[in-house]
Design a protein around this motif. Sequence first.
Motif, PDB file in Angstrom:
ATOM      1  N   LYS A   1     -34.791 -59.162   1.391  1.00  0.00           N
ATOM      2  CA  LYS A   1     -33.631 -59.124   2.493  1.00  0.00           C
ATOM      3  C   LYS A   1     -31.546 -58.715   2.140  1.00  0.00           C
ATOM      4  CE  LYS A   1     -34.653 -63.389   3.428  1.00  0.00           C
ATOM      5  NZ  LYS A   1     -34.758 -65.530   2.715  1.00  0.00           N
ATOM      6  N   PRO A   2     -31.978 -57.776   3.218  1.00  0.00           N
ATOM      7  CA  PRO A   2     -31.189 -56.856   2.713  1.00  0.00           C
ATOM      8  C   PRO A   2     -29.642 -57.635   2.672  1.00  0.00           C
ATOM      9  CG  PRO A   2     -32.015 -56.179   5.544  1.00  0.00           C
ATOM     10  CD  PRO A   2     -32.178 -57.614   4.594  1.00  0.00           C
ATOM     11  N   ASN A   3     -28.536 -56.698   1.165  1.00  0.00           N
ATOM     12  CA  ASN A   3     -27.210 -57.583   1.219  1.00  0.00           C
ATOM     13  C   ASN A   3     -27.515 -58.691   0.973  1.00  0.00           C
ATOM     14  OD1 ASN A   3     -26.013 -54.758   1.576  1.00  0.00           O
ATOM     15  ND2 ASN A   3     -25.602 -55.329   3.567  1.00  0.00           N
ATOM     16  N   LEU A   4     -28.248 -59.087   0.773  1.00  0.00           N
ATOM     17  CA  LEU A   4     -29.031 -60.508  -0.429  1.00  0.00           C
ATOM     18  C   LEU A   4     -27.445 -60.841  -1.256  1.00  0.00           C
ATOM     19  CD1 LEU A   4     -30.485 -63.951  -0.247  1.00  0.00           C
ATOM     20  CD2 LEU A   4     -31.872 -62.772  -1.817  1.00  0.00           C
ATOM     21  N   ILE A   5     -27.850 -59.952  -2.043  1.00  0.00           N
ATOM     22  CA  ILE A   5     -26.975 -60.995  -3.237  1.00  0.00           C
ATOM     23  C   ILE A   5     -25.487 -59.771  -3.294  1.00  0.00           C
ATOM     24  CG2 ILE A   5     -26.646 -60.138  -5.790  1.00  0.00           C
ATOM     25  CD1 ILE A   5     -29.330 -61.379  -4.966  1.00  0.00           C
ATOM     26  N   LYS A   6     -24.181 -60.858  -2.925  1.00  0.00           N
ATOM     27  CA  LYS A   6     -22.952 -59.952  -2.561  1.00  0.00           C
ATOM     28  C   LYS A   6     -22.036 -59.603  -3.805  1.00  0.00           C
ATOM     29  CE  LYS A   6     -23.344 -62.042   0.923  1.00  0.00           C
ATOM     30  NZ  LYS A   6     -24.412 -60.750   1.901  1.00  0.00           N
ATOM     31  N   GLY A   7     -22.010 -58.263  -3.254  1.00  0.00           N
ATOM     32  CA  GLY A   7     -21.421 -57.510  -4.757  1.00  0.00           C
ATOM     33  C   GLY A   7     -20.451 -58.362  -5.748  1.00  0.00           C
ATOM     34  N   GLU A   8     -19.508 -59.337  -4.760  1.00  0.00           N
ATOM     35  CA  GLU A   8     -18.319 -60.124  -5.641  1.00  0.00           C
ATOM     36  C   GLU A   8     -19.071 -61.597  -6.245  1.00  0.00           C
ATOM     37  OE1 GLU A   8     -17.455 -60.858  -1.767  1.00  0.00           O
ATOM     38  OE2 GLU A   8     -17.516 -63.242  -2.228  1.00  0.00           O
ATOM     39  N   TRP A   9     -20.408 -61.627  -6.630  1.00  0.00           N
ATOM     40  CA  TRP A   9     -20.816 -62.284  -7.783  1.00  0.00           C
ATOM     41  C   TRP A   9     -21.594 -62.290  -8.714  1.00  0.00           C
ATOM     42  CZ3 TRP A   9     -25.291 -64.433  -3.838  1.00  0.00           C
ATOM     43  CH2 TRP A   9     -24.787 -65.152  -2.650  1.00  0.00           C
ATOM     44  N   VAL A  10     -21.252 -60.524  -9.001  1.00  0.00           N
ATOM     45  CA  VAL A  10     -22.170 -59.559  -9.668  1.00  0.00           C
ATOM     46  C   VAL A  10     -21.308 -59.784 -11.092  1.00  0.00           C
ATOM     47  CG1 VAL A  10     -23.043 -57.322 -11.025  1.00  0.00           C
ATOM     48  CG2 VAL A  10     -23.778 -57.907  -8.536  1.00  0.00           C
ATOM     49  N   ARG A  11     -21.770 -59.538 -12.607  1.00  0.00           N
ATOM     50  CA  ARG A  11     -21.131 -60.353 -13.071  1.00  0.00           C
ATOM     51  C   ARG A  11     -20.283 -58.482 -13.674  1.00  0.00           C
ATOM     52  NH1 ARG A  11     -23.051 -63.804 -18.824  1.00  0.00           N
ATOM     53  NH2 ARG A  11     -21.674 -62.298 -20.220  1.00  0.00           N
ATOM     54  N   GLU A  12     -18.896 -58.248 -14.323  1.00  0.00           N
ATOM     55  CA  GLU A  12     -18.530 -57.200 -14.976  1.00  0.00           C
ATOM     56  C   GLU A  12     -19.523 -56.858 -16.227  1.00  0.00           C
ATOM     57  OE1 GLU A  12     -15.629 -55.947 -14.388  1.00  0.00           O
ATOM     58  OE2 GLU A  12     -15.009 -57.180 -13.071  1.00  0.00           O
ATOM     59  N   ASP A  13     -19.753 -55.230 -15.375  1.00  0.00           N
ATOM     60  CA  ASP A  13     -20.833 -54.674 -16.767  1.00  0.00           C
ATOM     61  C   ASP A  13     -22.648 -54.907 -16.672  1.00  0.00           C
ATOM     62  OD1 ASP A  13     -18.397 -53.403 -17.812  1.00  0.00           O
ATOM     63  OD2 ASP A  13     -18.414 -54.415 -19.004  1.00  0.00           O
ATOM     64  N   ALA A  14     -22.644 -55.885 -15.640  1.00  0.00           N
ATOM     65  CA  ALA A  14     -24.211 -56.122 -15.894  1.00  0.00           C
ATOM     66  C   ALA A  14     -24.624 -54.917 -15.815  1.00  0.00           C
ATOM     67  CB  ALA A  14     -24.165 -57.670 -14.735  1.00  0.00           C
ATOM     68  N   ILE A  15     -26.481 -54.867 -15.780  1.00  0.00           N
ATOM     69  CA  ILE A  15     -27.058 -53.966 -15.447  1.00  0.00           C
ATOM     70  C   ILE A  15     -27.575 -54.818 -14.556  1.00  0.00           C
ATOM     71  CG2 ILE A  15     -28.795 -52.816 -16.321  1.00  0.00           C
ATOM     72  CD1 ILE A  15     -28.538 -53.485 -19.228  1.00  0.00           C
ATOM     73  N   VAL A  16     -27.406 -54.070 -13.308  1.00  0.00           N
ATOM     74  CA  VAL A  16     -28.294 -54.533 -11.550  1.00  0.00           C
ATOM     75  C   VAL A  16     -29.280 -53.146 -11.447  1.00  0.00           C
ATOM     76  CG1 VAL A  16     -27.580 -54.965  -9.332  1.00  0.00           C
ATOM     77  CG2 VAL A  16     -26.035 -54.811 -11.306  1.00  0.00           C
ATOM     78  N   ILE A  17     -30.946 -54.431 -11.339  1.00  0.00           N
ATOM     79  CA  ILE A  17     -31.949 -53.144 -10.874  1.00  0.00           C
ATOM     80  C   ILE A  17     -32.353 -53.650  -9.444  1.00  0.00           C
ATOM     81  CG2 ILE A  17     -33.682 -52.826 -11.394  1.00  0.00           C
ATOM     82  CD1 ILE A  17     -33.152 -52.289 -14.051  1.00  0.00           C
ATOM     83  N   ASP A  18     -32.206 -52.916  -8.368  1.00  0.00           N
ATOM     84  CA  ASP A  18     -32.713 -53.610  -6.749  1.00  0.00           C
ATOM     85  C   ASP A  18     -33.967 -52.998  -6.099  1.00  0.00           C
ATOM     86  OD1 ASP A  18     -32.118 -54.610  -4.689  1.00  0.00           O
ATOM     87  OD2 ASP A  18     -30.897 -53.278  -3.834  1.00  0.00           O
TER      88      ASP A  18
END
Length: 291
Positions: free
Chosen positions: A215-232
Amino acid sequence: MGAKLLEGRPIALKIKEALKKEIELLKQNYKKTPYFVCIHVGENPASEAYCKAQIKAAEELGILYDLRRLPKETSQEVLIKYIEDLNKDNSVSGIIIQMPLPPQIDGKMISRFIKPEKDIEGLHPENIGNLIFGKKGVVPCTPAAAMELLESTGIDLYGKEAVVVGHSEIVGKPLVLLLLNRFVTTTVCHIATGERGALPEHVARAEVLIVAVGKPNLIKGEWVREDAIVIDIGINRVGDKIVGDVEFDKAAERAGWITPVPGGVGPLTVAMLMRNVVEAFKMQMTSESKQ
Ligand code: NAD
């Protein structure tokens, strides 16, 4: 953008270079060439693209490859018989069945008809069982690709907080097992988490965030933890563009590492499939030499 880009292509290239050398040696040792068969029932544009990528990778590495097309009305019984014949054929090292399958075939059941040692997608119950016990073997390709990307950061994963969004049999669930095998504290979110409105609070805790929903853009950027590793892992077509499940630009401002879509997990998935073909070949050669 503050985050470093986690690109799949350079890692895939390195893995393929190493595999190419290994395949040369295996051919010399066993006087036999790894060979896999891809069964494609009916027509599907996404499957076509994956098949093309498989052919290209197999050619580059010196692996033999055969694409077998079956008509869309093929019954489950006929497909099972087809698989059983390939199981018996000693020249075939691996079998992959393209998903999705037409509705008359149970896609969730079909992998169990492939001999476990020829199951290069790692989806046979025996291979999934091996994953639970942390045994080395064939591992589902996309989860394995996500783990390669994580490893490439050089960050020690032991004890880290991971959140996996998506719990499918081919991606989310095997990924959870791979993370647990590395002693990562792992939370799994799925549709019910989303419906409850609890995704933001889980995502905010994730030092490692892996998303496989579609689902495009399901995860909002502002939810992401500082310095997290994000694998999409998500692949979504929006207009003429391919995007992931994470709001990339905003997430990249907060994350430490982030995969692009396309260009992250995708290119590595095929490399993982080729690695599985080689693993399957080696297992078969070892058991043949014991007989
Ligand atoms: P799937 O449809 O089988 O599973 C989707 C998962 O998302 C389910 O666990 C579902 O519960 C969850 N979900 C749905 N809506 C949600 C919401 N609002 N909030 C939270 N969770 C929600 O999908 P899949 O086969 O695992 O694929 C997922 C995505 O990954 C797709 O975009 C697919 O194209 C992509 N994919 C990419 C690769 C690759 O190599 N890059 C490989 C396989 C799949």
